[in-house]
Design a protein around this motif. Structure first.
Motif, PDB file in Angstrom:
ATOM      1  N   SER A 104       0.772  -1.236   0.000  1.00 43.63           N
ATOM      2  CA  SER A 104       0.000   0.000   0.000  1.00 43.63           C
ATOM      3  C   SER A 104       0.805   1.288   0.000  1.00 43.63           C
ATOM      4  CB  SER A 104      -0.927   0.008   1.233  1.00 43.63           C
ATOM      5  OG  SER A 104      -1.708  -1.163   1.287  1.00 43.63           O
ATOM      6  N   TYR A 114      -8.058   8.009   6.381  1.00 41.06           N
ATOM      7  CA  TYR A 114      -7.997   6.550   6.363  1.00 41.06           C
ATOM      8  C   TYR A 114      -8.596   5.988   7.650  1.00 41.06           C
ATOM      9  CZ  TYR A 114      -4.616   7.073   2.554  1.00 41.06           C
ATOM     10  OH  TYR A 114      -4.006   7.396   1.374  1.00 41.06           O
ATOM     11  N   TYR A 117      -6.345   0.300  11.740  1.00 37.27           N
ATOM     12  CA  TYR A 117      -6.568  -0.830  12.628  1.00 37.27           C
ATOM     13  C   TYR A 117      -5.249  -1.104  13.354  1.00 37.27           C
ATOM     14  CZ  TYR A 117     -10.747  -1.640   9.787  1.00 37.27           C
ATOM     15  OH  TYR A 117     -11.939  -1.502   9.128  1.00 37.27           O
ATOM     16  N   ILE A 270      -2.861  -1.884  10.234  1.00 43.52           N
ATOM     17  CA  ILE A 270      -3.213  -1.853   8.818  1.00 43.52           C
ATOM     18  C   ILE A 270      -3.863  -0.500   8.519  1.00 43.52           C
ATOM     19  CG2 ILE A 270      -4.735  -2.841   7.055  1.00 43.52           C
ATOM     20  CD1 ILE A 270      -4.446  -5.527   8.470  1.00 43.52           C
ATOM     21  N   HIS A 272      -6.399   1.416   6.012  1.00 41.41           N
ATOM     22  CA  HIS A 272      -7.465   1.012   5.109  1.00 41.41           C
ATOM     23  C   HIS A 272      -8.164   2.242   4.544  1.00 41.41           C
ATOM     24  CE1 HIS A 272     -10.996  -1.281   3.675  1.00 41.41           C
ATOM     25  NE2 HIS A 272     -10.181  -2.302   3.709  1.00 41.41           N
ATOM     26  N   ASP A 273      -8.378   2.234   3.239  1.00 42.97           N
ATOM     27  CA  ASP A 273      -9.054   3.335   2.563  1.00 42.97           C
ATOM     28  C   ASP A 273     -10.524   3.371   2.985  1.00 42.97           C
ATOM     29  OD1 ASP A 273     -10.218   5.115   0.690  1.00 42.97           O
ATOM     30  OD2 ASP A 273      -8.642   4.649  -0.754  1.00 42.97           O
ATOM     31  N   GLU A 276     -13.072   2.074   0.449  1.00 48.22           N
ATOM     32  CA  GLU A 276     -13.094   0.663   0.085  1.00 48.22           C
ATOM     33  C   GLU A 276     -13.832  -0.144   1.149  1.00 48.22           C
ATOM     34  OE1 GLU A 276     -12.028  -0.596  -2.720  1.00 48.22           O
ATOM     35  OE2 GLU A 276     -11.297   1.325  -3.457  1.00 48.22           O
ATOM     36  N   ILE A 278     -14.533  -3.011   3.929  1.00 45.03           N
ATOM     37  CA  ILE A 278     -13.654  -3.633   4.912  1.00 45.03           C
ATOM     38  C   ILE A 278     -13.367  -5.077   4.508  1.00 45.03           C
ATOM     39  CG2 ILE A 278     -13.489  -4.402   7.315  1.00 45.03           C
ATOM     40  CD1 ILE A 278     -15.122  -2.008   8.111  1.00 45.03           C
ATOM     41  N   LEU A 284     -10.918  -8.025  10.980  1.00 43.38           N
ATOM     42  CA  LEU A 284     -10.617  -6.641  11.322  1.00 43.38           C
ATOM     43  C   LEU A 284     -11.685  -6.045  12.216  1.00 43.38           C
ATOM     44  CD1 LEU A 284      -9.439  -5.278   7.874  1.00 43.38           C
ATOM     45  CD2 LEU A 284      -8.036  -6.007   9.775  1.00 43.38           C
TER      46      LEU A 284
END
Length: 287
Positions: A104, A114, A117, A270, A272-273, A276, A278, A284
């Motif tokens: 990423s 963002y 997590y 992590i 994450h966008d 997007e 999950i 998660l």
């Protein structure tokens, strides 16, 4: 135990984080990531050879937060890195190891929001009962007071770039009271302080919110999950799950809900966008 699950993700550079997951008797996953990179541009997967980069255990449930990326710290191998997030509505600052960095990193944007997590793999944990910390050496007092003074004025502090300026500010503005020893009452102390050498290692202190004994297992070793509130400046606070085995506890002591504890841990996570969906395969989020 159930049969393990293996899957991999390929980066734009061909690097492969290989994830091995296994679900223990409690139904929760445990996992390990092995990072490898190709030795050549061979297109035939059967002939391609890989070089081992690193391997490490990974968390399977995390605390979830939103914000932006303040800084990326890239490892010398160029394939791994740390993330320093700016969490929404707080100046709380820390750093974590990005499990999916080779996948990423090239897609991150500095101003974009963002979902983070984050969890900790604890090196040790102990009770805060009857523990106090005293800073009484002059340079230690000066450094601590200067950092706090800088944070009050700027809402952010980076030791690599702000240390001398903070010390200069303190020297020009301190009072006699600012030179007195600093006493930390650990009985109800919240904190998450990055290690000076490895910023994704951290010393933590806070209130135990939940205790999960034998939450999962890792190579047939039982793993506890202890949810600890490490900061209280957000509604509900900042709660991180810490994973550890019996060996990481202090002696025969074991944590209880509502107790204040401290310890050290490796923070990983992590990025994450928000746009997007999950990814469900890594369990998660909160349990």
């Amino acid at each position: 135990m159930s049969q393990p699950t293996n899957f991999s993700l390929r980066s734009q550079y061909g690097t492969l984080p290989l994830f091995h997951q296994q679900r223990g008797e409690t139904g929760h996953l445990s996992g390990i990531c092995v990072l490898v990179k190709p030795l050549s541009s061979e297109h035939d997967e059967k002939k391609k050879q890989y070089e081992f980069v690193s391997a490490y255990p990974v968390a399977v449930q995390y605390g979830m937060f939103e914000g932006s990326i303040s800084r990326m710290e890239i490892f010398p191998n160029g394939l791994e890195g740390r993330i320093r997030p700016n969490l929404t509505e707080t100046s709380f600052s820390f750093c974590f190891f990005d499990e999916l960095f080779p996948i990423s990193a090239g897609l991150y944007e500095s101003e974009k929001r963002y979902r983070f997590y984050i969890a900790g793999l604890a090196y040790h944990m102990e009770s805060n009962e009857e523990q106090n910390i005293v800073i009484d050496d002059p340079e230690g007092i000066r450094s601590f007071r200067a950092t706090n003074m800088w944070m009050d004025d700027h809402d952010f502090y980076d030791a690599r770039t702000d240390k001398q300026a903070a010390l200069d500010m303190f020297d020009a503005n301190h009072s006699e009271k600012d030179l007195e020893p600093v006493l930390f009452d650990m009985s109800n102390f919240y904190s998450l302080l990055p290690d000076k050498k490895y910023s994704d290692d951290a010393w933590f202190s806070g209130e135990v919110m939940e205790v999960y004994e034998k939450f999962t297992s890792f190579f047939d070793v039982d793993v506890w999950r202890i949810d600890v509130k490490v900061a209280s400046d957000l509604e509900g606070g900042i709660v991180l799950p810490f994973y550890l085995t019996d060996r990481q506890f202090s002696g025969e002591w074991r944590p209880k809900k509502g107790e204040f504890v401290n310890g050290t841990a490796w923070l990983q996570g992590i990025v994450h966008d928000l746009e997007e969906p999950i990814v469900a395969s890594r369990d998660l989020g909160e349990s």
